[in-house]
Design a protein around this motif. Structure first.
Motif, mmCIF file in Angstrom:
data_model
loop_
_atom_site.group_PDB
_atom_site.id
_atom_site.type_symbol
_atom_site.label_atom_id
_atom_site.label_comp_id
_atom_site.label_asym_id
_atom_site.label_seq_id
_atom_site.Cartn_x
_atom_site.Cartn_y
_atom_site.Cartn_z
ATOM 1 N N PRO A 80 34.505 15.998 -11.355
ATOM 2 C CA PRO A 80 35.881 15.867 -10.894
ATOM 3 C C PRO A 80 36.403 14.430 -10.992
ATOM 4 N N ILE A 81 37.685 14.321 -11.280
ATOM 5 C CA ILE A 81 38.370 13.025 -11.264
ATOM 6 C C ILE A 81 39.435 13.053 -10.177
ATOM 7 N N ILE A 82 39.405 12.044 -9.317
ATOM 8 C CA ILE A 82 40.460 11.848 -8.325
ATOM 9 C C ILE A 82 41.435 10.854 -8.936
ATOM 10 N N LEU A 83 42.601 11.331 -9.324
ATOM 11 C CA LEU A 83 43.587 10.441 -9.937
ATOM 12 C C LEU A 83 44.552 9.952 -8.863
ATOM 13 N N MET A 84 44.506 8.669 -8.565
ATOM 14 C CA MET A 84 45.456 8.083 -7.631
ATOM 15 C C MET A 84 46.724 7.694 -8.382
ATOM 16 N N GLY A 85 47.859 8.071 -7.817
ATOM 17 C CA GLY A 85 49.127 7.834 -8.493
ATOM 18 C C GLY A 85 49.759 6.499 -8.150
ATOM 19 N N GLY A 86 49.011 5.412 -8.414
ATOM 20 C CA GLY A 86 49.579 4.095 -8.152
ATOM 21 C C GLY A 86 50.835 3.832 -8.961
ATOM 22 N N GLY A 87 50.898 4.417 -10.167
ATOM 23 C CA GLY A 87 52.077 4.258 -11.014
ATOM 24 C C GLY A 87 53.156 5.272 -10.702
ATOM 25 N N THR A 88 52.785 6.557 -10.632
ATOM 26 C CA THR A 88 53.787 7.600 -10.391
ATOM 27 C C THR A 88 54.392 7.525 -8.989
ATOM 28 N N THR A 89 53.679 6.924 -8.034
ATOM 29 C CA THR A 89 54.253 6.754 -6.696
ATOM 30 C C THR A 89 55.515 5.898 -6.758
ATOM 31 N N LYS A 90 55.591 5.019 -7.735
ATOM 32 C CA LYS A 90 56.766 4.154 -7.867
ATOM 33 C C LYS A 90 57.998 4.931 -8.337
ATOM 34 N N ILE A 91 57.770 6.151 -8.856
ATOM 35 C CA ILE A 91 58.857 6.977 -9.379
ATOM 36 C C ILE A 91 59.226 8.081 -8.401
ATOM 37 N N GLY A 92 58.256 8.905 -8.044
ATOM 38 C CA GLY A 92 58.512 9.995 -7.104
ATOM 39 C C GLY A 92 58.621 11.342 -7.786
ATOM 40 N N ILE A 142 30.802 10.622 -4.788
ATOM 41 C CA ILE A 142 31.524 9.734 -5.697
ATOM 42 C C ILE A 142 30.546 8.698 -6.231
ATOM 43 N N GLY A 143 30.483 8.562 -7.548
ATOM 44 C CA GLY A 143 29.527 7.607 -8.118
ATOM 45 C C GLY A 143 29.469 7.689 -9.627
ATOM 46 N N ASP A 144 28.279 7.409 -10.159
ATOM 47 C CA ASP A 144 28.103 7.335 -11.613
ATOM 48 C C ASP A 144 27.278 8.483 -12.177
ATOM 49 N N GLY A 145 26.886 9.433 -11.323
ATOM 50 C CA GLY A 145 26.080 10.553 -11.790
ATOM 51 C C GLY A 145 26.876 11.504 -12.672
ATOM 52 N N GLN A 146 26.170 12.415 -13.305
ATOM 53 C CA GLN A 146 26.794 13.311 -14.278
ATOM 54 C C GLN A 146 27.902 14.166 -13.666
ATOM 55 N N THR A 147 27.722 14.598 -12.424
ATOM 56 C CA THR A 147 28.751 15.416 -11.776
ATOM 57 C C THR A 147 29.424 14.673 -10.624
ATOM 58 N N ASP A 148 29.159 13.369 -10.496
ATOM 59 C CA ASP A 148 29.808 12.594 -9.438
ATOM 60 C C ASP A 148 31.293 12.434 -9.741
ATOM 61 N N ALA A 149 32.079 12.465 -8.698
ATOM 62 C CA ALA A 149 33.517 12.230 -8.853
ATOM 63 C C ALA A 149 33.772 10.752 -9.142
ATOM 64 N N ILE A 150 34.821 10.501 -9.895
ATOM 65 C CA ILE A 150 35.265 9.125 -10.127
ATOM 66 C C ILE A 150 36.720 9.006 -9.683
ATOM 67 N N VAL A 151 37.098 7.794 -9.319
ATOM 68 C CA VAL A 151 38.467 7.515 -8.882
ATOM 69 C C VAL A 151 39.148 6.687 -9.966
ATOM 70 N N VAL A 152 40.310 7.146 -10.403
ATOM 71 C CA VAL A 152 41.078 6.466 -11.440
ATOM 72 C C VAL A 152 42.509 6.306 -10.930
ATOM 73 N N ASP A 153 43.181 5.238 -11.345
ATOM 74 C CA ASP A 153 44.573 4.998 -10.938
ATOM 75 C C ASP A 153 45.455 4.983 -12.185
ATOM 76 N N SER A 156 51.619 1.107 -16.171
ATOM 77 C CA SER A 156 52.223 -0.224 -16.003
ATOM 78 C C SER A 156 52.174 -1.047 -17.285
ATOM 79 N N GLN A 157 51.396 -0.573 -18.264
ATOM 80 C CA GLN A 157 51.258 -1.328 -19.521
ATOM 81 C C GLN A 157 52.330 -0.963 -20.549
ATOM 82 N N PHE A 158 53.024 0.127 -20.332
ATOM 83 C CA PHE A 158 54.028 0.551 -21.302
ATOM 84 C C PHE A 158 55.304 -0.283 -21.190
ATOM 85 N N GLY A 159 55.854 -0.649 -22.342
ATOM 86 C CA GLY A 159 57.224 -1.147 -22.380
ATOM 87 C C GLY A 159 58.163 0.055 -22.448
ATOM 88 N N TYR A 160 59.366 -0.115 -21.956
ATOM 89 C CA TYR A 160 60.296 1.026 -21.866
ATOM 90 C C TYR A 160 60.589 1.622 -23.242
#
Length: 418
Positions: free
Chosen positions: A70-82, A116-127, A133-137
């Motif tokens: 599983p991946i836990i995707l934190m919306g650090g970018g999308t939170t700025k939009i809504g 949460i960790g580095d194992g084969q089935t461990d969850a990872i956290v991504v933002d 934030s790297q895209f130009g308009y």
């Protein structure tokens, strides 16, 4: 015998998580081959998730239990939009510091429910702020704008329902579905993620991501949504008359969390046991078949199992003992929500009962406290008090504390110090 080859899809279907899927057989085949990675996104709009988001966290848990990643995707970018899905108005804008604070709070329950960790089935956290934030308009428009049509976007519920209610939908929010689609594309490229999951209100956003991966990279990916979780009486999951049922213990005690599940409506017990606990299905079948007063045993089992997952076994046991003491014998249990006040406020008579009820969060306001007092719904040390002018005093202390009760199910302790 299950028609599905994979543990993942079998578990999700048997326990009631499936509402819609872009290709359930494709998900099943991918999971059966092993190594399937899937994600769910969580925007950082508050300092804690509430129990309405628990079904999504439990789906990530089911992935891990079935040998998927599983991946836990934190919306650090999308939170700025809504996200406009299910909303009547735009979100308030949050700065980077507040978003970071919210992210830290939101992540607290995940470590209790997932490895949460580095194992084969461990969850990872991504933002998603890592790439958004790297895209130009202009770069973003040229790269992804051609893959979305206004005609199609207008058909999605997140847009259509907002316009039908004649509520403003800003251009900022209108872009949200593009950003979420790009999230799926980026996670597929970076993490070989092939599955996005979410609630029913995210269907349109998820389908956009599936189609974008196919159009841009010719990759086959999948979407899966859960039904909107409501109670048998039609109330939205996680919302009560007293506010949200928070997952973080600094906002809601383990006892309060246990009590929420104990108060489940009879018709919801079996469904909630499947969704929110790890109890085996045969045991759940036995529990949900209980009739009459015996259904309370199933509710206690639900409360214990759900609380143990989030707060630990000791906290669940303490909550049950506290409930037995508080409700069964008119006593006071150690796990009741406890609040501290200066002893001087009892000596000088400055702690009026309506203020105490608001302070202990038994009522949302003093006005509501006065109304409950007039209704005869308030007790001090198990004695009914109806006088809105009543002030607490040293004489109300029992072993250094005052027990306040609202109705039969809500209790708190006031401890005096100083």
């Amino acid at each position: 015998m299950s028609q599905y080859k994979s543990d993942l899809v079998r578990i999700l279907v048997e326990r009631g998580y499936l509402y819609q899927a872009t290709d359930i057989d494709g998900i099943d085949a991918a999971a059966a081959m092993g190594g399937l990675t899937g994600y769910i996104g969580f925007d950082a709009t508050a300092s804690s998730l509430h129990v309405g988001s628990l079904v999504q966290i439990m789906m990530l848990r089911r992935m891990q239990q079935a040998g998927c990643r599983p991946i836990i995707l934190m919306g650090g970018g999308t939170t700025k939009i809504g996200d406009p899905s299910g909303k009547d108005k735009s979100r308030s804008m949050l700065d980077d510091a507040k978003i970071a604070e919210h992210k830290a709070g939101i992540l607290k329950p995940f470590s209790k429910l997932l490895a949460i960790g580095d194992g084969q089935t461990d969850a990872i956290v991504v933002d998603n702020d890592e790439w958004l934030s790297q895209f130009g308009y202009l770069e973003f428009l040229r790269e992804y704008g051609p893959h979305f049509t206004i005609n199609r976007m207008m058909t999605f519920d997140s847009v259509k329902l907002r316009l039908e209610r004649e509520q403003p939908l800003t251009f900022l929010e209108f872009n949200y579905m593009l950003l979420q689609a790009v999230d799926f594309l980026e996670l597929n490229r970076r993490q070989d993620c092939r599955l996005q999951m979410g609630g029913a209100d995210q269907w349109g956003n998820i389908v956009n991501g599936v189609e974008l991966c196919r159009r841009v990279d010719q990759k086959e990916v999948y979407g899966f949504t859960t039904p909107l979780i409501t109670t048998a009486s039609g109330a939205k999951m996680g919302k009560t008359a007293d506010g949200a049922v928070w997952l973080n213990d600094d906002l809601l005690s383990a006892y309060g969390y246990w009590q929420f599940w104990r108060n489940t409506e009879d018709a919801d017990v079996g469904r909630f046991l499947k969704l929110f606990t790890d109890l085996p299905l045969d045991e759940i079948t036995r529990l949900e078949s209980l009739q009459g007063a015996d259904i309370n045993d199933a509710k206690v089992a639900l409360a214990n199992a759900a609380t143990e997952l989030l707060h630990g076994k000791a906290a669940a046991q303490d909550a049950e003992i506290t409930a037995q003491s508080t409700f069964g014998a008119g006593g006071v249990g150690d796990a009741l929500p406890t609040f501290t006040i200066p002893l001087s406020s009892l000596k000088d008579g400055s702690m009026a009962l309506p203020a105490a009820l608001e302070f202990t969060k038994l009522t949302p306001s003093r006005k509501e406290a006065k109304r409950k007092l007039q209704e005869g719904a308030v007790k001090v040390n198990d004695e009914t008090v109806s006088d809105a002018q009543h002030a607490l005093s040293e004489g109300d202390l029992r072993d250094g504390a005052i027990k306040l009760s609202l109705g039969k199910k809500k209790h708190a302790l006031l401890r005096a110090e100083g």
